[in-house]
Design an enzyme around this catalytic site. Structure first.
Site, mmCIF file in Angstrom:
data_model
loop_
_atom_site.group_PDB
_atom_site.id
_atom_site.type_symbol
_atom_site.label_atom_id
_atom_site.label_comp_id
_atom_site.label_asym_id
_atom_site.label_seq_id
_atom_site.Cartn_x
_atom_site.Cartn_y
_atom_site.Cartn_z
ATOM 1 N N ASP A 59 0.865 -1.189 0.000
ATOM 2 C CA ASP A 59 0.000 0.000 0.000
ATOM 3 C C ASP A 59 0.900 1.238 0.000
ATOM 4 O O ASP A 59 2.100 1.149 0.307
ATOM 5 C CB ASP A 59 -0.933 -0.002 1.223
ATOM 6 C CG ASP A 59 -2.226 0.776 0.953
ATOM 7 O OD1 ASP A 59 -2.304 1.485 -0.071
ATOM 8 O OD2 ASP A 59 -3.157 0.686 1.775
ATOM 9 N N ASP A 60 0.308 2.376 -0.343
ATOM 10 C CA ASP A 60 1.116 3.603 -0.371
ATOM 11 C C ASP A 60 1.485 4.069 1.028
ATOM 12 O O ASP A 60 2.596 4.526 1.262
ATOM 13 C CB ASP A 60 0.425 4.714 -1.191
ATOM 14 C CG ASP A 60 -1.023 4.970 -0.798
ATOM 15 O OD1 ASP A 60 -1.539 4.292 0.127
ATOM 16 O OD2 ASP A 60 -1.655 5.854 -1.412
ATOM 17 N N ASP A 118 -1.889 5.093 7.906
ATOM 18 C CA ASP A 118 -2.162 6.314 8.659
ATOM 19 C C ASP A 118 -2.670 5.907 10.046
ATOM 20 O O ASP A 118 -1.881 5.695 10.972
ATOM 21 C CB ASP A 118 -3.175 7.160 7.869
ATOM 22 C CG ASP A 118 -3.396 8.534 8.467
ATOM 23 O OD1 ASP A 118 -3.420 8.651 9.697
ATOM 24 O OD2 ASP A 118 -3.557 9.506 7.708
#
Ligand SMILES: O=P(O)(O)OC[C@H]1O[C@H](OP(=O)(O)OP(=O)(O)O)[C@H](O)[C@@H]1O
Ligand code: HPA
Ligand SMILES: [Mg+2]
Length: 175
Positions: free
Chosen positions: A109-110, A113
């Site tokens: 995934d990028d 958070d």
């Protein structure tokens, strides 16, 4: 048009903008792959859509992997986090490669958070290796490999979400 909720969005609460260029993103993905190359081999890459598609393509190219699947999730409506929905899981064929628990599979995934997305993919594939390019402190414990940590109050602007625009000179009040 629907009225916007007056509560500040995650992005509004995140004070620091962290813009990432395509060049920088490519470099960070390659740096991530150097680390992953020490951990593998992997049988397939699973991209967490949509943000994971770009790093997954770069990582797969660098690792020589051609089996690529997706877990399609939706949580943020632009910058407001809603309930996490799994729109599509991995195929039966990919699940078999990972023995049902994700062993030997690489999830990309990028960023992490709050860790909500990471927690979900860990539940789906507990033995897979989970890699992200960027990590914020709340989500970091869920990731096996990442490259750059940014503070929780940072908002990362990815190159596919942004465009070049004029900035007033600093002397004239630019941030
Ligand atoms: O750790 P969390 O708080 O769960 O946030 C991280 C996730 O949020 C973003 O995806 P988003 O759901 O916005 O969808 P997108 O990838 O389609 O932009 C990002 O790409 C991560 O997948
Ligand atoms: O910092 C961020 N940037 C872009 N998308 C995101 N989704 C969760 N956090 C972020
Ligand atoms: Mg995403």
């Amino acid at each position: 048009m629907a009225e916007r909720n007056s509560e500040p969005s995650v992005q509004e609460r995140a004070g620091r903008p962290f813009p990432v260029s395509w060049d920088q993103f490519h470099r960070d993905c390659r740096a991530l792959t150097w680390r992953l190359n020490e951990v593998g081999p992997f049988q397939a890459v699973i991209a967490i859509t949509r943000g994971g598609l770009v790093p997954a393509a770069i990582v797969a190219r660098e690792l020589g992997l051609r089996v690529i699947d997706t877990v399609c999730v939706a949580s943020y409506d632009h910058d407001k986090q809603g309930d996490l929905k799994v729109l599509k899981g991995i195929s039966e064929q990919t699940a078999k490669l990972g023995g049902g628990t994700g062993k030997g599979l690489l999830i990309v995934d990028d960023l992490v958070d709050t860790g909500k997305t990471g927690r979900l993919v860990r539940q789906l594939l507990p033995d897979a290796h989970f890699a992200t390019v960027y990590a914020k402190p709340k989500g970091r414990p869920l990731v096996d490999t990442y490259i750059t940590e940014v503070s929780q109050d940072t908002w990362i602007y990815f190159p596919w979400d942004t465009a070049l625009s004029f900035q007033p000179p600093i002397r004239d009040g630019a941030a």
